[in-house]
Design a protein around this motif. Structure first.
Motif, mmCIF file in Angstrom:
data_model
loop_
_atom_site.group_PDB
_atom_site.id
_atom_site.type_symbol
_atom_site.label_atom_id
_atom_site.label_comp_id
_atom_site.label_asym_id
_atom_site.label_seq_id
_atom_site.Cartn_x
_atom_site.Cartn_y
_atom_site.Cartn_z
ATOM 1 N N UNK A 1 -8.971 -2.276 5.583
ATOM 2 C CA UNK A 1 -8.174 -1.156 5.574
ATOM 3 C C UNK A 1 -6.677 -1.269 5.404
ATOM 4 N N UNK A 2 -6.184 -2.289 6.047
ATOM 5 C CA UNK A 2 -4.903 -2.758 6.114
ATOM 6 C C UNK A 2 -4.681 -3.004 4.342
ATOM 7 N N UNK A 3 -5.516 -3.937 3.832
ATOM 8 C CA UNK A 3 -5.568 -4.393 2.420
ATOM 9 C C UNK A 3 -5.365 -3.079 1.760
ATOM 10 N N UNK A 4 -6.252 -2.090 1.759
ATOM 11 C CA UNK A 4 -6.287 -0.709 1.022
ATOM 12 C C UNK A 4 -4.884 -0.142 0.882
ATOM 13 N N UNK A 5 -4.227 -0.167 2.181
ATOM 14 C CA UNK A 5 -2.913 0.459 2.472
ATOM 15 C C UNK A 5 -2.090 -0.268 1.465
ATOM 16 N N UNK A 6 -2.139 -1.494 1.431
ATOM 17 C CA UNK A 6 -0.922 -2.614 0.872
ATOM 18 C C UNK A 6 -1.056 -2.421 -0.502
ATOM 19 N N UNK A 7 -2.347 -2.252 -1.103
ATOM 20 C CA UNK A 7 -2.734 -2.205 -2.609
ATOM 21 C C UNK A 7 -2.251 -0.904 -3.000
ATOM 22 N N UNK A 8 -2.310 -0.013 -2.580
ATOM 23 C CA UNK A 8 -1.997 1.454 -2.428
ATOM 24 C C UNK A 8 -0.361 1.538 -2.950
ATOM 25 N N UNK A 9 0.341 0.905 -2.110
ATOM 26 C CA UNK A 9 1.574 0.773 -2.031
ATOM 27 C C UNK A 9 2.252 -0.114 -3.251
ATOM 28 N N UNK A 10 1.437 -1.110 -3.352
ATOM 29 C CA UNK A 10 1.896 -2.209 -4.522
ATOM 30 C C UNK A 10 1.394 -1.211 -5.865
ATOM 31 N N UNK A 11 0.588 -0.345 -5.983
ATOM 32 C CA UNK A 11 0.549 0.337 -7.105
ATOM 33 C C UNK A 11 1.528 1.204 -7.283
ATOM 34 N N UNK A 12 1.796 1.872 -6.370
ATOM 35 C CA UNK A 12 2.811 2.695 -6.329
ATOM 36 C C UNK A 12 4.361 2.145 -6.731
ATOM 37 N N UNK A 13 4.520 0.874 -6.386
ATOM 38 C CA UNK A 13 5.942 0.381 -6.532
ATOM 39 C C UNK A 13 5.790 -0.239 -8.230
ATOM 40 N N UNK A 14 4.642 -0.886 -8.577
ATOM 41 C CA UNK A 14 4.475 -1.752 -9.651
ATOM 42 C C UNK A 14 3.918 -0.915 -11.022
#
Ligand SMILES: [Zn+2]
Length: 480
Positions: free
Chosen positions: A318-331
């Protein structure tokens, strides 16, 4: 914004929260007895109170929180004597460990984190106040609280005192509900035991008087919130009420919030049952601080939480999913423009998030709002419907969510290193080194030297670094 509702153990109802002093919340949390490592059942309670204070702060309140450290009790005296050291020296090391553990879980430090043994005078004065009101008596040099003199005794734990024998005493701090008895405020020293010389005689404080004295010293005679694990309701919190309210004649606490047990294989996790994990045991097995925090915070505090290693793995994803999403938003590069549908979707998620937490800190409901947004936004991105102008507001929402859950920063390896753990091989390679390798591999790909690119990927994998190529030709990396 709607009212915040808290379920109050004292009244048994969900009530709108209104602090006594406008804009400020004064709360007290029973801290650990520092005689050993705390286990994750204990950290469930501390994580709950962290979520509570973070939410109150998010809603604009100033929070004034006191947490005590019980650094004198039977076990501490015994263990210190066995090791041939003073109780201060003995407890210092466990306080240190507790603070490190809290940091690893991103628990915000309370405004006052205070030791019982620094407040002996305050406890003595409170006992004197009770004695002046004839609520105490002395037996064998110890001072007891006479519960028959406090008619409201039992109102928190809802116990009926009619069958209780007046004058029956109990010397230990922890006992069963059926044994409501006069309890020790001050304990006469046994031969060879550590004691304080005071105006009420030599001895040491009972456990309960500690919290009453320290809470009222820093927070005033009436507190907004008192938190603790559910098993502290009786006798500990009942006794805190008896001591404080009999002394001041005022209500001691307006909202009592109790966190339920953390269970493992159907039983409460506890030191005495021996079925516990410390944080460090889990870290040693390779679990991340963020997964543990997420798991502990994800179940609403009034519900029992069943701990399992599977649950911990799910928390990690779940944490990974959140971090991946933020990464997508930023990059990721999104098509230009903005979509009003996405702006509305984000606003809805923010509203649902607040609504969940307003309802007695329903963290499960708040997280559902976050993950629904992540799913919908990811779908929109995959379909090319997410616009570059949508990213800032989605990112701001994620950051707001993280003010409560505090799992987005990818700092697990760093936290584990701070605790002295040798993490995956990746921990030994610095971010800058990884970035250099990644740049080298990107250059190799650009000149279509895929053999070299693959070699670099493999080298990094051997050192615990995983590369993920993104849709727009970029690369993201993470530690295993
Ligand atoms: Zn306490």
């Amino acid at each position: 914004m709607a009212d915040i509702l808290f379920e109050n153990t004292l009244t048994g109802r969900k009530e709108p929260f209104v602090p006594l002093h406008k804009g400020e919340v004064r709360m007290y949390t029973c801290g650990p007895t520092v005689y050993d490592f705390a286990h994750i059942g204990n950290f469930r309670t501390f994580t709950f109170q962290d979520v509570l204070r973070r939410f109150l702060r998010l809603r604009g309140y100033k929070v004034l929180q006191v947490m005590n450290l019980t650094d004198v009790d039977d076990r501490i005296i015994q263990n210190a004597a066995q090791r041939g050291i003073g109780i201060r020296e003995y407890t210092d090391q466990y306080i240190q460990i507790f603070l490190e553990d809290c940091r690893s879980l991103s628990l915000e430090p309370p405004e006052h984190l205070i030791r019982a043994t620094d407040h002996i005078d305050d406890m003595v004065r409170l006992i004197q106040r009770l004695s002046e009101k004839s609520l105490t008596y002395v037996s064998d040099g110890s001072i007891y609280y006479r519960i028959s003199k406090f008619p409201a005794y039992g109102k928190l734990a809802k116990i009926d005192l009619s069958g209780i024998q007046p004058g029956a005493r109990v010397d230990v701090d922890r006992y069963e509900k059926a044994d409501a008895r006069d309890f020790a405020l001050w304990k006469a020293p046994k031969p060879g035991e550590h004691f304080w010389e005071t105006p009420i005689g030599p001895g040491r404080p009972g456990w309960h008087i500690e919290c009453s004295a320290m809470a009222m010293k820093y927070l005033g005679e009436t507190l907004d919130i008192h938190t603790g694990g559910v098993d502290l309701t009786f006798p500990h919190h009942e006794n805190e009420i008896a001591q404080s309210e009999a002394a001041t004649g005022k209500p001691f606490v307006r909202y009592w919030l109790h966190a339920e047990h953390l269970n493992i294989e159907g039983e409460k996790m506890s030191k005495s049952l021996g079925n516990f994990f410390t944080l460090r045991e889990l870290y040693e097995q390779g679990h991340k601080p963020s997964s543990i925090r997420f798991l502990l915070a994800s179940v609403p505090y009034r519900r029992q939480l069943t701990f399992s290693l599977d649950g911990l793995q799910q928390a990690a994803s779940s944490v990974e999913r959140l971090r991946n999403f933020v990464y997508r938003l930023k990059s990721e590069k999104f098509p230009a423009g903005e979509s009003s549908a996405m702006a509305a979707r984000v606003a809805q998620a923010e509203a649902d998030f607040q609504k969940g937490l307003e309802d007695d800190l329903n963290t499960a409901q708040a997280l559902a709002a976050v993950f629904d947004l992540v799913r919908d936004a990811n779908t929109a991105m995959d379909r090319g419907e997410f616009r570059s102008g949508d990213a800032p507001c989605a990112l701001a929402a994620m950051e707001e969510f993280d003010q409560i859950f505090a799992v987005l920063p990818d700092d697990d390896a760093e936290k584990l290193r701070a605790l002295g753990f040798q993490t995956a091989a990746g921990a030994e390679i610095s971010d800058a080194e990884v970035d250099a390798f990644v740049a080298e591999r990107q250059a190799a790909r650009k000149r279509r030297d895929f053999t070299a690119a693959d070699q670099i990927r493999q080298q990094l994998a051997d050192r615990g670094i995983i590369l993920e190529d993104t849709r727009d030709g970029g690369v993201r990396w993470k530690r295993k």
